[in-house]
Design a protein around this motif. Structure first.
Motif, PDB file in Angstrom:
ATOM      1  N   LYS A  54       0.847  -1.197   0.000  1.00  0.00           N
ATOM      2  CA  LYS A  54       0.000   0.000   0.000  1.00  0.00           C
ATOM      3  C   LYS A  54       0.880   1.243   0.000  1.00  0.00           C
ATOM      4  O   LYS A  54       1.815   1.358   0.788  1.00  0.00           O
ATOM      5  CB  LYS A  54      -0.924  -0.020   1.217  1.00  0.00           C
TER       6      LYS A  54
ATOM      7  N   GLY B 127      -8.275   8.572   5.666  1.00  0.00           N
ATOM      8  CA  GLY B 127      -7.149   7.660   5.900  1.00  0.00           C
ATOM      9  C   GLY B 127      -7.496   6.208   5.591  1.00  0.00           C
ATOM     10  O   GLY B 127      -6.735   5.292   5.905  1.00  0.00           O
TER      11      GLY B 127
ATOM     12  N   SER C 227      -3.418   5.415  -2.370  1.00  0.00           N
ATOM     13  CA  SER C 227      -4.242   6.546  -1.937  1.00  0.00           C
ATOM     14  C   SER C 227      -4.290   7.565  -3.061  1.00  0.00           C
ATOM     15  O   SER C 227      -3.584   7.443  -4.065  1.00  0.00           O
ATOM     16  CB  SER C 227      -3.596   7.262  -0.750  1.00  0.00           C
TER      17      SER C 227
END
Ligand code: ASP
Ligand code: MG
Length: 406
Positions: free
Chosen positions: A7, A151, A41
């Motif tokens: 990630k 988040g 993200s």
């Protein structure tokens, strides 16, 4: 061959060069013959910018439309990351959260994951294709797009690791692991090679903002170990995993400092059954999360009540308390923002005594006055003056033997 989830957070994919760097990190894993599923993200700042635009157009945007807007940030980065991999000759395929099989409850902007259906994603991995999944998003039962709270890409990664039964889950960020304290405040802070889920959870929710607290709760619940490491160097990071007994040898694992707190003091509140209940019911109705609470013994029919709230909520908290006091017929409110919460955390506290005493004497030596105290099984927190809090953190860090040797 291993199955790995990687990630990358917003700063790691912040611009074109960084996305290309991420693609190289992915390629080198893929070239070892491993299956690689990636979660990204939005570029850092993009989600905030989208929220600003929404609010400029409508101060109270509908949650469903907010979700529709915010997922755009991650959709940009999955496509660009896949393209960067193609440019390196790697077969890669981007997927939205819904395509990747992330199913959530119906609550827009703060959805919870209810199940993972990763069959299609696994097929791609087995066909030697790198899969790039949009973090922070999923879809509810009726196919509506949802987001997982700010988040939330961390949560996507942990849930994906569970959903595809990965051998390893790596959270790449802009710090190279979890430290004994914030290195910007404590220059002698050390990187921890490993830490338990529970300790990480306390540190994550205490202002060491390495990861979203909810994602750590999820990894604890489903026992998904993961590594926090930097996308800008190749140093080993911190492994977050189930507690093992040797972790208890260290009493205090880390010192956290949270400056995002404010204190609400109510004096002369009528001392009768139900007063406190009314105050806290009002705060909960106003959606204010209360942290530490202290009430002193009532005298002459009145009592004093002090508690802390997130600093951003101070206005809502004081309005709510004023309204309740008017109903109760007495009491004054004072708001104090110049505070910080310092906490020592460690699973070793379960089997060691005297930690509170050591903490208080360290603070005494630092001439720092303690305003409020709270304890749990693996944590002791104190509220102190914000202006003294950096120095207090350094003194406490050193008192518990956490300083690195120079
Ligand atoms: N882009 C989302 C946010 O800024 C999710 C994430 O970055 O994890 O909150
Ligand atoms: Mg993030």
């Amino acid at each position: 061959m291993a199955r790995i989830v990687k990630k990358f957070g917003g700063t790691s994919v912040g611009d074109v060069a960084r996305i290309q760097n991420v693609a190289r990190v992915i390629k080198s894993e893929y070239d070892k013959g491993n299956q690689v599923a990636v979660v990204v993200s939005a570029r850092s700042g993009v989600t905030n910018e989208l929220i600003r635009r929404a609010k400029a157009i409508n101060p109270n945007p509908e949650d469903r439309e907010m979700d529709m807007l915010l997922v755009a940030g991650e959709q940009e980065t999955i496509a660009l990351t896949a393209m960067a991999l193609h440019a390196l000759g790697v077969d890669a395929f981007s997927m939205t959260g819904a395509m990747a099989g992330i199913k959530t409850d119906p609550y827009h902007t703060r959805a919870r994951i209810v199940s993972m259906d990763c069959k299609r994603l696994i097929e791609h991995l087995e066909n030697e294709r790198v899969v790039i999944v949009a973090g922070f998003q999923g879809a509810n039962e009726s196919g509506q797009i949802t987001t997982l709270g700010r988040g939330g890409s961390d949560l996507s990664a942990i849930a994906l690791a569970k959903g595809i039964d990965a051998d390893l889950c790596q959270i790449y960020t802009d710090v190279d692991g979890v430290y004994t304290a914030d290195p910007r405040i404590v220059s002698k802070a050390r990187k921890l090679p490993e830490i338990s889920y529970e300790e990480m959870l306390e540190l994550a929710s205490l202002g060491t903002k390495v990861m979203q607290a909810r994602s750590v709760e999820f990894s604890n619940k489903f026992n998904v170990p993961f590594e926090v490491r930097s996308s800008f160097n190749n140093n080993p990071g911190t492994i977050v995993k189930e507690e093992v007994s040797s972790m208890e040898d260290v009493v205090v694992r880390g010192v956290a400092l949270d400056k995002n707190q404010a204190k609400v003091m109510i004096t002369n509140i009528p001392d009768k059954p139900g007063s406190a209940a009314r105050v806290f019911q009002g705060l909960s109705d106003a959606n204010v999360i209360v942290d530490m609470i202290v009430q002193n013994i009532g005298r002459n029919g009145v009592a004093n009540l002090t508690f802390t709230v997130p600093r951003d909520d101070i206005d809502r908290a004081s309005k709510s308390v004023e309204a309740v006091l008017a109903e109760l017929g007495g009491g004054e409110v004072e708001l104090i923002s110049d505070i910080a919460k310092l906490s020592v955390v460690g699973v070793g506290m379960r089997s060691h005594s005297g930690v509170a005493g050591e903490l208080f004497s360290a603070l005494g030596e630092a001439k720092t006055n303690i305003q409020l105290i709270s304890t749990s099984e693996i944590k002791i927190s104190v509220v102190i003056n914000e202006s003294e809090s950096d120095e207090a953190t350094r003194v406490v860090h050193s008192a518990f033997g956490l300083d690195k040797e120079d």
